[in-house]
Design a protein around this motif. Structure first.
Motif, short mmCIF file in Angstrom:
data_model
loop_
_atom_site.label_atom_id
_atom_site.label_comp_id
_atom_site.label_asym_id
_atom_site.label_seq_id
_atom_site.Cartn_x
_atom_site.Cartn_y
_atom_site.Cartn_z
N VAL A 45 0.89 -1.15 0.00
CA VAL A 45 0.00 0.00 0.00
C VAL A 45 0.93 1.21 0.00
O VAL A 45 1.79 1.32 0.88
N PRO A 46 0.82 2.09 -0.98
CA PRO A 46 1.75 3.21 -1.08
C PRO A 46 1.94 3.97 0.23
O PRO A 46 0.98 4.40 0.87
N GLY A 47 3.20 4.09 0.65
CA GLY A 47 3.54 4.83 1.85
C GLY A 47 3.46 4.05 3.15
O GLY A 47 3.82 4.57 4.20
N TRP A 48 3.00 2.80 3.09
CA TRP A 48 2.79 2.01 4.30
C TRP A 48 3.50 0.66 4.19
O TRP A 48 3.48 0.03 3.14
N ALA A 49 4.08 0.23 5.28
CA ALA A 49 4.63 -1.12 5.41
C ALA A 49 3.55 -1.93 6.13
O ALA A 49 3.38 -1.80 7.34
N VAL A 50 2.81 -2.71 5.37
CA VAL A 50 1.65 -3.43 5.91
C VAL A 50 2.05 -4.85 6.32
O VAL A 50 2.48 -5.64 5.48
N GLU A 51 1.90 -5.13 7.59
CA GLU A 51 2.06 -6.49 8.12
C GLU A 51 0.68 -7.01 8.45
O GLU A 51 -0.17 -6.27 8.95
N SER A 52 0.44 -8.28 8.18
CA SER A 52 -0.84 -8.88 8.55
C SER A 52 -0.59 -10.14 9.35
O SER A 52 0.33 -10.91 9.06
N LYS A 53 -1.41 -10.32 10.36
CA LYS A 53 -1.33 -11.51 11.21
C LYS A 53 -2.73 -12.03 11.42
O LYS A 53 -3.64 -11.30 11.82
N ARG A 54 -2.89 -13.31 11.15
CA ARG A 54 -4.19 -13.98 11.30
C ARG A 54 -3.99 -15.07 12.36
O ARG A 54 -3.74 -16.22 12.04
N THR A 55 -4.02 -14.65 13.63
CA THR A 55 -3.77 -15.56 14.74
C THR A 55 -4.85 -15.38 15.80
O THR A 55 -5.58 -14.39 15.78
N GLU A 56 -4.92 -16.30 16.71
CA GLU A 56 -5.93 -16.22 17.76
C GLU A 56 -5.49 -15.30 18.91
O GLU A 56 -6.32 -14.74 19.60
N VAL A 57 -4.19 -15.18 19.11
CA VAL A 57 -3.67 -14.38 20.21
C VAL A 57 -2.69 -13.35 19.65
O VAL A 57 -1.79 -13.69 18.88
N PHE A 58 -2.87 -12.10 20.07
CA PHE A 58 -1.98 -11.02 19.64
C PHE A 58 -0.66 -11.12 20.40
O PHE A 58 -0.64 -11.42 21.58
N ALA A 59 0.44 -10.87 19.71
CA ALA A 59 1.77 -10.86 20.34
C ALA A 59 2.45 -9.53 20.02
O ALA A 59 2.39 -9.04 18.88
N GLU A 60 3.10 -8.95 21.00
CA GLU A 60 3.82 -7.68 20.81
C GLU A 60 4.87 -7.78 19.71
O GLU A 60 5.18 -6.79 19.05
N ALA A 61 5.40 -8.98 19.51
CA ALA A 61 6.41 -9.18 18.46
C ALA A 61 5.86 -8.81 17.09
O ALA A 61 6.63 -8.40 16.21
N TYR A 62 4.56 -8.94 16.88
CA TYR A 62 3.97 -8.58 15.59
C TYR A 62 4.14 -7.08 15.32
O TYR A 62 4.47 -6.67 14.21
N TRP A 63 3.90 -6.27 16.35
CA TRP A 63 4.06 -4.82 16.18
C TRP A 63 5.52 -4.46 15.95
O TRP A 63 5.83 -3.63 15.11
N ARG A 64 6.42 -5.09 16.68
CA ARG A 64 7.85 -4.82 16.48
C ARG A 64 8.27 -5.19 15.05
O ARG A 64 9.04 -4.48 14.42
N GLN A 65 7.72 -6.28 14.53
CA GLN A 65 8.01 -6.68 13.15
C GLN A 65 7.53 -5.60 12.17
O GLN A 65 8.24 -5.24 11.23
N ALA A 66 6.32 -5.09 12.40
CA ALA A 66 5.80 -4.03 11.52
C ALA A 66 6.69 -2.79 11.58
O ALA A 66 6.99 -2.18 10.55
N GLN A 67 7.14 -2.42 12.77
CA GLN A 67 8.02 -1.26 12.92
C GLN A 67 9.35 -1.49 12.19
O GLN A 67 9.86 -0.58 11.52
N GLN A 68 9.90 -2.68 12.31
CA GLN A 68 11.18 -2.98 11.65
C GLN A 68 11.04 -2.91 10.14
O GLN A 68 11.90 -2.37 9.45
N GLN A 69 9.95 -3.45 9.60
CA GLN A 69 9.75 -3.41 8.16
C GLN A 69 9.57 -1.97 7.68
O GLN A 69 10.04 -1.61 6.60
#
Length: 126
Positions: A45-69
């Motif tokens: 998506v122009p201007g955005w690093a889009v991470e998607s996670k389809r899991t039952e439980v949210f993990a803070e590591a997902y947000w850190r991954q989005a920030q790193q990307q």
């Protein structure tokens, strides 16, 4: 869940999210596959690093991954997460919502609906 089942669930989630974003934003949205994805975000998506996670439980590591990307690509981070039978939720840095109020990126995160994020993405692109 086995590795293959987990990957298949993730790929289905990415396809679902890409379709919903394309519909709401009115632009062509592509999933990043193979070598184009190695070490990068999931959906273009122009201007955005889009991470998607389809899991039952949210993990803070997902947000850190989005920030790193986002750092790697020079884009704004957004993480879309969805549990079964739940709507997609967007996680964004408050700096990208209100740079004047939150001048430093990476310190504060908020959640919003997909429709709210699409409105934000349209406003940022304008």
């Amino acid at each position: 869940m086995t590795g293959r089942m987990s990957r298949d669930k993730g790929a289905r989630g990415e396809r679902e999210l890409a379709g919903l974003l394309a519909e709401r934003l009115g632009i062509s949205i592509q999933r990043r596959l193979g070598a184009a994805r190695d070490g990068g975000h999931d959906i273009d998506v122009p201007g955005w690093a889009v991470e998607s996670k389809r899991t039952e439980v949210f993990a803070e590591a997902y947000w850190r991954q989005a920030q790193q990307q986002a750092e790697v690509t020079g884009c704004r981070p957004v993480l879309f997460w969805r549990a079964s039978r739940r709507p997609w939720v967007a996680y964004v840095d408050l700096h990208d919502v209100s740079p004047a109020a939150f001048p430093v990126r990476g310190r504060h995160r908020c959640t919003m609906t997909m429709d709210d994020w699409c409105q934000l993405a349209r406003e940022v692109a304008a």
